[in-house]
Every structure is written in structure tokens, then in C-alpha cells.
Scaffold this active site. Structure first.
Site, PDB file in Angstrom:
ATOM      1  N   HIS A 127       1.630 -32.767 -20.519  1.00 60.95           N
ATOM      2  CA  HIS A 127       0.787 -33.972 -20.567  1.00 60.95           C
ATOM      3  C   HIS A 127      -0.645 -33.504 -20.856  1.00 60.95           C
ATOM      4  O   HIS A 127      -1.547 -33.672 -20.050  1.00 60.95           O
ATOM      5  CB  HIS A 127       0.901 -34.759 -19.259  1.00 60.95           C
ATOM      6  CG  HIS A 127       0.465 -36.199 -19.354  1.00 60.95           C
ATOM      7  ND1 HIS A 127       1.252 -37.257 -18.946  1.00 60.95           N
ATOM      8  CD2 HIS A 127      -0.690 -36.766 -19.799  1.00 60.95           C
ATOM      9  CE1 HIS A 127       0.602 -38.400 -19.123  1.00 60.95           C
ATOM     10  NE2 HIS A 127      -0.584 -38.126 -19.648  1.00 60.95           N
ATOM     11  N   TYR A 159       0.896 -50.233 -23.974  1.00 61.49           N
ATOM     12  CA  TYR A 159      -0.305 -50.859 -23.410  1.00 61.49           C
ATOM     13  C   TYR A 159      -0.690 -52.143 -24.140  1.00 61.49           C
ATOM     14  O   TYR A 159      -1.032 -53.124 -23.514  1.00 61.49           O
ATOM     15  CB  TYR A 159      -1.477 -49.861 -23.400  1.00 61.49           C
ATOM     16  CG  TYR A 159      -1.260 -48.786 -22.348  1.00 61.49           C
ATOM     17  CD1 TYR A 159      -1.617 -49.013 -21.031  1.00 61.49           C
ATOM     18  CD2 TYR A 159      -0.632 -47.586 -22.664  1.00 61.49           C
ATOM     19  CE1 TYR A 159      -1.376 -48.054 -20.040  1.00 61.49           C
ATOM     20  CE2 TYR A 159      -0.385 -46.621 -21.689  1.00 61.49           C
ATOM     21  CZ  TYR A 159      -0.762 -46.872 -20.376  1.00 61.49           C
ATOM     22  OH  TYR A 159      -0.506 -45.953 -19.396  1.00 61.49           O
ATOM     23  N   GLU A 196       3.173 -38.505 -25.215  1.00 60.02           N
ATOM     24  CA  GLU A 196       2.362 -39.092 -26.288  1.00 60.02           C
ATOM     25  C   GLU A 196       1.819 -38.073 -27.291  1.00 60.02           C
ATOM     26  O   GLU A 196       0.589 -37.892 -27.417  1.00 60.02           O
ATOM     27  CB  GLU A 196       1.195 -39.881 -25.684  1.00 60.02           C
ATOM     28  CG  GLU A 196       1.640 -41.012 -24.800  1.00 60.02           C
ATOM     29  CD  GLU A 196       0.505 -41.926 -24.360  1.00 60.02           C
ATOM     30  OE1 GLU A 196      -0.665 -41.569 -24.559  1.00 60.02           O
ATOM     31  OE2 GLU A 196       0.801 -43.000 -23.812  1.00 60.02           O
ATOM     32  N   GLU A 200       5.336 -45.654 -19.190  1.00 61.84           N
ATOM     33  CA  GLU A 200       3.993 -46.053 -18.774  1.00 61.84           C
ATOM     34  C   GLU A 200       3.767 -47.495 -19.191  1.00 61.84           C
ATOM     35  O   GLU A 200       4.140 -47.892 -20.300  1.00 61.84           O
ATOM     36  CB  GLU A 200       2.878 -45.224 -19.447  1.00 61.84           C
ATOM     37  CG  GLU A 200       2.735 -43.844 -18.913  1.00 61.84           C
ATOM     38  CD  GLU A 200       1.571 -43.074 -19.538  1.00 61.84           C
ATOM     39  OE1 GLU A 200       0.557 -43.690 -19.930  1.00 61.84           O
ATOM     40  OE2 GLU A 200       1.701 -41.835 -19.631  1.00 61.84           O
ATOM     41  N   ARG A 239       7.453 -40.283 -11.973  1.00 63.34           N
ATOM     42  CA  ARG A 239       7.152 -39.471 -13.154  1.00 63.34           C
ATOM     43  C   ARG A 239       5.814 -38.772 -12.926  1.00 63.34           C
ATOM     44  O   ARG A 239       4.793 -39.432 -12.711  1.00 63.34           O
ATOM     45  CB  ARG A 239       7.074 -40.362 -14.400  1.00 63.34           C
ATOM     46  CG  ARG A 239       6.630 -39.594 -15.605  1.00 63.34           C
ATOM     47  CD  ARG A 239       6.531 -40.430 -16.876  1.00 63.34           C
ATOM     48  NE  ARG A 239       6.013 -39.572 -17.908  1.00 63.34           N
ATOM     49  CZ  ARG A 239       5.009 -39.874 -18.728  1.00 63.34           C
ATOM     50  NH1 ARG A 239       4.439 -41.052 -18.692  1.00 63.34           N
ATOM     51  NH2 ARG A 239       4.576 -38.989 -19.613  1.00 63.34           N
ATOM     52  N   ASN A 280       5.712 -45.648 -23.774  1.00 63.54           N
ATOM     53  CA  ASN A 280       4.450 -45.985 -23.107  1.00 63.54           C
ATOM     54  C   ASN A 280       3.844 -47.138 -23.890  1.00 63.54           C
ATOM     55  O   ASN A 280       3.523 -46.985 -25.080  1.00 63.54           O
ATOM     56  CB  ASN A 280       3.470 -44.804 -23.135  1.00 63.54           C
ATOM     57  CG  ASN A 280       3.948 -43.616 -22.316  1.00 63.54           C
ATOM     58  OD1 ASN A 280       5.011 -43.655 -21.687  1.00 63.54           O
ATOM     59  ND2 ASN A 280       3.166 -42.553 -22.319  1.00 63.54           N
TER      60      ASN A 280
END
Ligand code: BGC
Length: 451
Positions: free
Chosen positions: A122, A295, A167, A354, A78, A293
């Protein structure tokens, strides 16, 4: 307990990067300036005044980087396409040199047996579009669809699936509400039109991709939101935060409507931005896949500042990354099973686009880079992913963030997320211990899948 080797056969292994974070060469190949070039040049905007002018010099070193990917045995890569390389002013004729760069990259990936998974946006908007309002201006959504059309016309024959936006939540909040990222506006809730126009851009670009018979994904930053206590004030605050962070960017795509943002004093038209027909366009016939994504989870308490209906509360008693982010692998399982409960049959297959962590990695005197904390982070999250799959969540692939140490936005080069260490003075790449670990995991999973 299922573990990462129990992930289904055919599960796709990948790694992610983004254009401004790795390419450098900002004034080469006919590229126009992006909002990040301008923002990073502002004194005090980025830690130590770092800019992406050189970054990982991937624009010149991409063959070496593709070889590193091949060494990992990746199924997919990606990366993002820099809009200002394709249309230096965000509109009008394409820059052939810009397209040719990605054309060569796509061919090299395919030759290496790696499927390209490009992201069209992005965060590096052409600066010329910022000067007409950026994502606060509805017209930017239409420009995005035109740019998409140029790119997919050229690369679509070899690229089966595309991510429209990365995002949109983080871009709206950091870029338009708080001013921590480019383009640096601190509009607080007046930033909401930037959410709607990004989503409208997604809908318009998705229609273009579908005309070409290509699959459409979006990569959303999602977090499981935990109330700080059972107190109804904390629970209500957590719901408000969940609506802003998660639902605002996922409900319109999967349910065709915006969530209730009344806790923010915001109506369904997001400050007047939503017009008739927009939500139908945004939802379209549905996504082929939802990029997630992940985290860390978020803990939310009742507000302390009257301006917002929530306050962030610390998560105690867990390890932290070099960035200070809490490490909670089970949050990924919680997030994925929560999405399935929330959206049911409307939830498309998921790809983790991600997941990773920053560690203060430096080569030892013998040149090796040992990063046991990253290995533990990845192992824990992949086990949590396998647990979610065992609970019947349809997850098709995992793209770790990131292939290379790179330009970490407002943190400059201060946070290292890569499987590969990059010396930003010499551009020497050194695979870390986590690189070997990921390579061996991919091989072991593949072997188990065929046997
Ligand atoms: C972004 C990446 C970023 C990473 C780590 C995500 O928000 O998509 O560009 O480097 O997180 O902060």
C-alpha cells in the site's frame, strides 16, 4: 428497491486501513525507511508538513484497535503490511521483529473472530528500492515476489486470502506521473512502466500465493466514467480516460491484454516495458476476487490541454465530502453492473475493499462525535451495492475506509475518514456515531440472515 439489509447471507463486513497511514513507529522494530518517510520530509510535499512518524501509533496501540474492531462485530479487517518492516532495504534477510508484529496482529484478530485480509503493498516502498528505480525498474517486481514469499511463509497458515497491490493506478499517477505522492516523480506519460512493473509484481506474487494455496485479490481504484455530453469528442475523451484509469489495471488481469492507449500515443508495449510472457504471468490462472475501491464517478470532456486526450469536468448538483469529492452512491451500482457487462464470465467475485468519505469531524462539548454525513454516505452506497447484487453482480463483502481517522497522504491529518475519531495529540480514540450505526447494521444483517 432492495436495500442494504437485503445483501446476501454470509456477506462479509469489514473495515480497512494501511500501514503508513496508521502505524507510526517508523524508526522502531528494525523498520527501514520507506519512500513516504523521505517524501513527507520534503518541504512543501505534504500539507502542514505532516508525516506518518506517529500517525495513530497503531504499532503500539493495536490491541485497543482490535478491541474497537471486535466492538463493531467485523467479519474481516483489511490492513497492509509495511514492506520496510519485513525487509528494511527491500531485499535480503527478513527482519524478525517486523514479521513478529504482524504475526501477533493476525493472532489477535483470529482470537477476536476477525479474518485478516492483508494487502502486501500500500505505497510504502522501501526507500532503498526507490534508489534503484522503484517501480520504474523491472527488478522491483521480482523483489516484491521475494518479499511476498517471506510473508506468506510465516503468516499464510492463518491467512486465507491476500491482496497484492493497493490501487496501482493511484500509485502510478500520483506517485510517478504527477509527483503529488511519494516517490514524487512528475513524469507524466513516461510513468507508464510503473504500471506494468506493479502488475508484473502482482503476477509474480500471485504465483507465490497460489503455491501456498492462498486466494489472490488485488484492490483497484475504479470509477464509472461519464462523458460530459453526447458530443463524439466528449465520448472519445471519456473512453480514453476509462482506458487509463480502469482498463489499464483490470484488462491485463482479466483478459490478458492491455487496452488501447493510442489516444495517449502509447503502444501496446507501454513504452517498451512489456516483454514476451509478461501478460501471461500477470493474468495467471485468474483472480480469486477483484477488490474494488470506490469513492466517486468521474465526468470527462474533450481536452483543453493538448498534452492529454481528456479533461475532467465537474459533477454538479450533488453533495460533496470535506475533500470536495462528489457524493454519488448510484455510481457504485453503475460501476459494478458496468464491470459485469464488460468482463462477463471473466469477472471474479467482487469485494468492496474501500468506500467511505472524509468529514470535518470534531468532538462536541459532551465528547460525542456526530457524523450524519458519513452515515448518509455509507447508507447510500450500501443500498446501491444491494441494488447491484439484485442485478446479479456477485459481491461478497464490504470493507469501509476507514476504521480510524488517519494520515491522509498529501493531505496529512487534514481529512478524517474514520468510524473512530483519533485525537492526534493525545491518541484518544472516540467511536463516532457512524461506528454505532455500522455496528448496528452488521448485527441487524446477521440476525436477518440467520432467521
Ligand atoms: C487509498 C487510501 C486513501 C483513500 C482516501 C484510497 O485511494 O487506498 O489509502 O486514504 O483512498 O483518499
Amino acid at each position: 428497491m432492495p436495500n442494504r439489509l437485503d445483501l446476501p447471507a454470509g456477506f462479509r463486513w469489514g473495515a480497512s486501513t494501511a500501514a503508513y497511514q496508521i502505524e507510526g513507529a517508523v524508526e522502531e522494530g528494525g523498520r527501514g525507511p520507506s519512500v513516504w518517510d523521505v517524501f513527507a520530509a520534503r518541504p512543501g510535499a505534504v500539507r502542514d508538513g505532516h508525516t506518518g512518524a506517529v500517525a495513530c501509533d497503531h504499532y503500539h496501540r493495536w490491541p485497543e484497535d482490535v478491541a474497537l474492531m471486535r466492538g463493531l462485530g467485523l467479519d474481516g479487517y483489511r490492513f497492509s503490511i509495511a514492506w520496510p518492516r519485513i525487509q528494511p532495504t527491500g531485499a535480503g534477510p527478513v527482519n524478525p521483529e517486523g514479521l513478529a508484529f504482524y504475526d501477533r496482529l493476525v493472532d489477535a484478530l483470529l482470537t477476536a473472530g476477525i479474518t485478516p485480509l492483508p494487502t502486501l503493498f500500500h505505497w510504502d516502498l522501501p526507500q532503498a528500492l526507490e534508489e534503484t528505480g522503484g517501480w520504474l525498474d523491472r527488478d522491483t517486481a521480482y523483489r516484491f515476489a521475494e518479499y511476498t514469499s517471506e510473508v506468506v511463509d510465516r503468516l499464510g497458515d492463518r491467512v486465507p486470502a491476500w491482496i497484492t497491490l493497493n490501487e496501482p493506478f493511484v500509485h502510478m499517477v500520483y506517485g510517478y506521473a504527477l509527483g503529488i505522492h511519494a516517490p514524487g516523480h512528475a513524469l507524466m506519460l513516461d510513468a507508464l512502466p510503473a504500471a506494468h512493473h506493479q502488475l508484473l509484481g502482482h503476477g509474480l506474487a500471485a504465483a507465490v500465493l497460489r503455491e501456498h494455496g492462498r486466494e489472490v485479490l488485488i484492490a483497484n481504484n475504479l470509477t464509472p466514467v461519464r462523458p460530459a455530453s453526447d458530443d463524439p469528442a466528449d465520448v472519445a475523451a471519456a473512453e480514453a480516460y476509462d482506458a487509463l484509469h480502469n482498463r489499464l489495471f483490470t484488462d491485463p488481469l482479466l483478459l490478458g491484454r492491455y487496452p488501447d492507449l493510442s489516444a495517449f500515443g502509447i503502444g501496446e508495449d507501454l513504452g517498451g516495458a512489456v516483454r514476451d510472457g509478461d501478460l501471461e504471468l500477470i493474468a495467471g490462472p485468474g483472480l480469486d476476487g477483484l477488490g474494488v475501491n470506490y469513492y466517486n464517478p468521474t465526468r470527462i470532456a474533450a481536452p483543453t490541454d493538448p498534452g492529454l486526450p481528456f479533461a475532467e469536468a465537474p459533477i454538479e448538483g450533488v453533495p460533496r465530502t470535506a475533500f470536495g469529492w462528489p457524493v454519488v452512491p448510484d455510481g457504485l451500482r453503475e460501476l459494478l453492473t458496468g464491470l459485469r457487462s464488460r468482463y462477463g464470465a471473466a469477472l471474479p467475485p467482487i469485494t468492496i475493499t474501500e468506500n467511505g468519505c472524509s468529514v470535518a469531524d470534531e468532538p462536541a462539548s459532551d465528547g460525542t462525535v456526530l457524523d450524519p454525513d458519513r452515515i448518509a454516505y455509507l447508507a447510500g452506497h450500501l443500498d446501491a451495492l444491494a441494488a447491484a447484487v439484485a442485478e446479479a453482480v456477485d459481491v461478497r463483502g464490504y470493507y469501509t475506509w476507514s476504521l480510524l481517522d488517519n494520515y491522509e497522504w498529501a493531505e496529512g491529518f487534514g481529512q478524517r475518514f474514520g468510524l473512530v475519531h483519533v485525537d492526534f495529540e493525545t491518541q484518544v480514540r472516540t467511536p463516532k456515531a457512524s461506528y454505532a450505526w455500522y455496528r448496528d447494521l452488521i448485527a441487524a444483517h446477521r440476525e436477518r440472515s440467520v432467521s
